[in-house]
Motif scaffolding. Structure first.
Motif, mmCIF file in Angstrom:
data_model
loop_
_atom_site.group_PDB
_atom_site.id
_atom_site.type_symbol
_atom_site.label_atom_id
_atom_site.label_comp_id
_atom_site.label_asym_id
_atom_site.label_seq_id
_atom_site.Cartn_x
_atom_site.Cartn_y
_atom_site.Cartn_z
ATOM 1 N N SER A 177 0.824 -1.221 0.000
ATOM 2 C CA SER A 177 0.000 0.000 0.000
ATOM 3 C C SER A 177 0.856 1.269 0.000
ATOM 4 O O SER A 177 0.382 2.343 -0.358
ATOM 5 C CB SER A 177 -0.907 0.022 1.224
ATOM 6 O OG SER A 177 -1.733 -1.111 1.201
ATOM 7 N N SER A 228 8.021 -8.787 5.260
ATOM 8 C CA SER A 228 8.603 -8.985 6.590
ATOM 9 C C SER A 228 8.405 -10.424 7.079
ATOM 10 O O SER A 228 7.483 -11.127 6.641
ATOM 11 C CB SER A 228 7.958 -8.016 7.575
ATOM 12 O OG SER A 228 6.576 -8.279 7.657
ATOM 13 N N MET A 250 12.054 -13.014 2.914
ATOM 14 C CA MET A 250 11.786 -12.074 4.013
ATOM 15 C C MET A 250 13.026 -11.268 4.420
ATOM 16 O O MET A 250 13.920 -11.085 3.618
ATOM 17 C CB MET A 250 11.183 -12.859 5.164
ATOM 18 C CG MET A 250 9.874 -13.525 4.728
ATOM 19 S SD MET A 250 9.241 -14.742 5.870
ATOM 20 C CE MET A 250 10.378 -16.095 5.629
ATOM 21 N N GLU A 384 16.605 -6.938 12.264
ATOM 22 C CA GLU A 384 16.649 -6.101 11.062
ATOM 23 C C GLU A 384 16.261 -4.657 11.397
ATOM 24 O O GLU A 384 15.278 -4.424 12.100
ATOM 25 C CB GLU A 384 15.678 -6.654 10.017
ATOM 26 C CG GLU A 384 15.693 -5.875 8.710
ATOM 27 C CD GLU A 384 14.787 -6.481 7.639
ATOM 28 O OE1 GLU A 384 13.599 -6.720 7.928
ATOM 29 O OE2 GLU A 384 15.270 -6.705 6.520
HETATM 30 P P1 NAP Z 1 5.320 -6.237 4.987
HETATM 31 O O1 NAP Z 1 4.775 -5.267 5.950
HETATM 32 O O2 NAP Z 1 5.484 -7.646 5.423
HETATM 33 O O3 NAP Z 1 4.387 -6.149 3.697
HETATM 34 C C1 NAP Z 1 4.647 -6.930 2.547
HETATM 35 C C2 NAP Z 1 3.363 -7.129 1.788
HETATM 36 O O4 NAP Z 1 2.474 -7.950 2.557
HETATM 37 C C3 NAP Z 1 2.598 -5.836 1.504
HETATM 38 O O5 NAP Z 1 2.000 -5.914 0.236
HETATM 39 C C4 NAP Z 1 1.539 -5.841 2.608
HETATM 40 O O6 NAP Z 1 0.388 -5.085 2.300
HETATM 41 C C5 NAP Z 1 1.202 -7.314 2.653
HETATM 42 N N1 NAP Z 1 0.539 -7.735 3.863
HETATM 43 C C6 NAP Z 1 0.559 -7.179 5.094
HETATM 44 N N2 NAP Z 1 -0.174 -7.914 5.957
HETATM 45 C C7 NAP Z 1 -0.683 -8.949 5.254
HETATM 46 C C8 NAP Z 1 -1.524 -10.062 5.583
HETATM 47 N N3 NAP Z 1 -1.978 -10.251 6.827
HETATM 48 N N4 NAP Z 1 -1.844 -10.931 4.609
HETATM 49 C C9 NAP Z 1 -1.385 -10.759 3.352
HETATM 50 N N5 NAP Z 1 -0.583 -9.735 2.978
HETATM 51 C C10 NAP Z 1 -0.223 -8.847 3.921
HETATM 52 O O7 NAP Z 1 6.759 -5.784 4.446
HETATM 53 P P2 NAP Z 1 7.207 -4.353 3.871
HETATM 54 O O8 NAP Z 1 7.302 -3.409 5.008
HETATM 55 O O9 NAP Z 1 6.366 -4.005 2.699
HETATM 56 O O10 NAP Z 1 8.664 -4.677 3.301
HETATM 57 C C11 NAP Z 1 9.823 -4.660 4.079
HETATM 58 C C12 NAP Z 1 10.258 -6.071 4.420
HETATM 59 O O11 NAP Z 1 10.417 -6.823 3.222
HETATM 60 C C13 NAP Z 1 11.618 -6.123 5.100
HETATM 61 O O12 NAP Z 1 11.586 -7.048 6.150
HETATM 62 C C14 NAP Z 1 12.560 -6.603 3.995
HETATM 63 O O13 NAP Z 1 13.715 -7.258 4.427
HETATM 64 C C15 NAP Z 1 11.665 -7.515 3.243
HETATM 65 N N6 NAP Z 1 12.152 -7.721 1.876
HETATM 66 C C16 NAP Z 1 12.693 -8.938 1.564
HETATM 67 C C17 NAP Z 1 13.193 -9.152 0.283
HETATM 68 C C18 NAP Z 1 13.798 -10.481 -0.097
HETATM 69 O O14 NAP Z 1 13.909 -10.751 -1.274
HETATM 70 N N7 NAP Z 1 14.167 -11.310 0.862
HETATM 71 C C19 NAP Z 1 13.147 -8.124 -0.670
HETATM 72 C C20 NAP Z 1 12.590 -6.904 -0.300
HETATM 73 C C21 NAP Z 1 12.081 -6.708 0.977
HETATM 74 P P3 NAP Z 1 0.202 -3.607 2.873
HETATM 75 O O15 NAP Z 1 1.303 -2.798 2.300
HETATM 76 O O16 NAP Z 1 -1.141 -3.218 2.370
HETATM 77 O O17 NAP Z 1 0.287 -3.724 4.363
#
Ligand code: NAP
Length: 485
Positions: A177, A228, A250, A384
């Motif tokens: 979002s 995450s 993650m 992290e």
């Molecule tokens: P996030 O809060 O986990 O959100 C990721 C996605 O999941 C968003 O589209 C979010 O939607 C959605 N989401 C949230 N709650 C959900 C639920 N209950 N059910 C289904 N989907 C849900 O992570 P972020 O803050 O966007 O990204 C940062 C994290 O990503 C960091 O921990 C980073 O290390 C990790 N990351 C990992 C990689 C890799 O390849 N390992 C690459 C990039 C980033 P909303 O935005 O609408 O909440």
């Protein structure tokens, strides 16, 4: 201000309950960037239905026919590169140089899989009997759900979506979002390239609602999620009863090890780019520097000099090297982690403050930060921090460096700076992570090579990117043919 609707069954539609949401520019929070339809349960259900209906026709096309659409979309995206990069910077905050690189990466991903379409097929395996043919066939998995984070808002949707489509799956994509525009722009380009209605559905909106849809709808056959660890593991549990294919990529706590024989100018440059570049908001960012004690002082001095000179500001301003944090929560999270590190005994060597001079006052800017005297068990060395905060840990030997590097629950990327080829090879064997770099930044990936983590960074089930991605998005069927009679 731009206005987006969701793409469901080939139509751009408002949310069924009419709700909307907006995004703001983190470099100037007075500016609204775009308004979006806020998808909820009914919208995700409609998108899944559309994807199910589109599946039979799309999966029956040849990979080459699908690849042509992907290659055409590459050209469309390429022609809009500058415009998309500017929008990406305004919505997510990274510098224009970084955003241009990311859009270019998305174009190349389309180009790569478009070309690869001529090779997507099975294997012929020698049979043990004469007059027999043994072969495999790659088949699509079905309707695939994709959930992506905000930090690479065009590259990550592209590296999931494109191989999924190439393999003949239909897709429901939910972008983060915080920055959904790029995923919707990918959908526009694919639509213009001739992608049939319903093959790709993009619904910005509530993550939880999509999670419930995937958990309860038998039509969804796979989930690829990047985000995450907390959200990822919640989804994994919710889906376990369905036993569908799940790929979670993650968070991490990536180390760069600096050995006593290293070129310290190179080491400081690599750590600064990997730690402060992209505002530290990369899953592969360096957040721990593990340094052999004889060079600790000299290395730290060079890193601090780099941090002091790092140019922070709005990503659209030429020459800026680091943009703002993506939102106020992330910014506050960075400061909280720094405060906790200090309370645990770490020393704030440089940075740690919000930047508010002049126009920066309207954005979410902070100094690149270096913490010294970090010990391996401190929270700052274990958890992290998704920001430009680097903790320096001193060690007495190469063995200890590897042990400290491995002493976290994550394992995504790790870098080593040394001139010692033997140590580089030993480290490559012993380090517990999915991406190993030597004399390179811990960030930065080749799109044609497998990518993924180990330990809590990943389900470690399938790799993303390159030809490895095809294994997640396809099933293998084995065919036995007997023509001996
Ligand atoms: P996030 O809060 O986990 O959100 C990721 C996605 O999941 C968003 O589209 C979010 O939607 C959605 N989401 C949230 N709650 C959900 C639920 N209950 N059910 C289904 N989907 C849900 O992570 P972020 O803050 O966007 O990204 C940062 C994290 O990503 C960091 O921990 C980073 O290390 C990790 N990351 C990992 C990689 C890799 O390849 N390992 C690459 C990039 C980033 P909303 O935005 O609408 O909440």
């Amino acid at each position: 201000m731009i206005s987006y609707q969701n793409l469901i069954g080939g139509q751009w539609v408002a949310a069924q309950d009419g709700r909307t949401f907006t995004t703001t520019n983190p470099a100037d929070t007075r500016e609204t960037v775009a308004t979006y339809a806020l998808g909820g349960a009914a919208d995700y259900a409609a998108a899944t239905r559309a994807a199910s209906e589109a599946l039979p026709k799309w999966s029956a096309q040849t990979a080459v026919a699908r690849g042509r659409i992907l290659s055409k979309a590459a050209q469309i995206l390429e022609s809009r590169k500058a415009e998309l990069a500017t929008l990406l910077t305004r919505e997510e905050g990274k510098t224009l140089t970084e955003a241009t690189g990311e859009v270019g990466r998305a174009v190349d991903i389309f180009r790569f899989y478009g070309g690869l379409s001529y090779t997507v097929g099975g294997q012929t395996i020698p049979h043990d009997l004469p007059g027999n043919l043994l072969l495999t066939r790659r088949e699509p998995v079905g309707v695939v759900a994709l959930i992506t984070p905000w930090n690479f808002p065009i590259a990550i949707p592209a590296w999931k979506l494109v191989p999924a489509l190439l393999c003949g799956n239909t897709v429901v994509l939910k972008p983060a979002s915080q920055a959904p525009s790029m995923a919707l722009e990918l959908a526009k380009a694919l639509q213009e390239a001739g992608l049939p209605a319903g093959v790709l559905n993009v619904v910005a909106g509530e993550g939880r609602a999509f999670g419930s849809e995937i958990a309860s709808n038998a039509a969804v056959q796979a989930l690829s999620f990047t985000g995450s660890h907390g959200v990822g593991t919640g989804l994994y549990k919710a889906l376990s009863h369905r036993m569908i294919r799940v790929q979670l990529e993650m968070g991490s706590k990536n180390p760069t090890i600096v050995l006593a024989d290293a070129d310290l100018d190179l080491a400081a440059r690599l750590v600064a780019i990997a730690g402060f570049g992209l505002t530290g908001q990369a899953c592969t960012a360096t957040s721990r520097v593990i340094v052999e004690r004889p060079v600790l002082a000299a290395f730290t001095e060079k890193l601090v000099a780099a941090a002091k000179a790092w140019k922070v500001g709005p990503g659209l301003t030429p020459g800026v090297q680091m943009g703002p944090a993506v939102n106020a929560d992330e910014l506050e999270g960075n400061f909280a982690a720094i405060r906790k590190a200090q309370a645990d005994g770490a020393e704030l060597v440089w940075g740690g403050a919000r930047l508010t001079e002049g126009d920066l006052a309207h954005g979410l800017f902070m100094q690149p930060t270096v913490l010294g005297g970090v010990t391996p068990t401190m929270e700052i060395a274990q958890e992290e921090v998704f920001g430009p905060v680097v903790g320096v840990i001193a060690v007495d030997s190469f063995d200890e460096a590897i042990q400290v590097a491995n002493g976290v629950k994550y394992g995504l990327s790790a870098s080593l700076v040394t001139r010692d080829f033997k140590k580089a090879m030993v480290y490559a064997e012993r380090i517990e992570c999915g991406v190993v770099k030597v004399n390179q930044i811990s960030t930065g990936l080749a799109l044609q090579a497998p990518f993924g983590g180990v330990k809590n960074s990943s389900t470690d089930s399938f790799r993303e990117q390159g030809t490895a991605a095809l294994d997640f998005y396809s099933r293998t069927k084995t065919i036995y043919l007997d023509y001996s009679a």
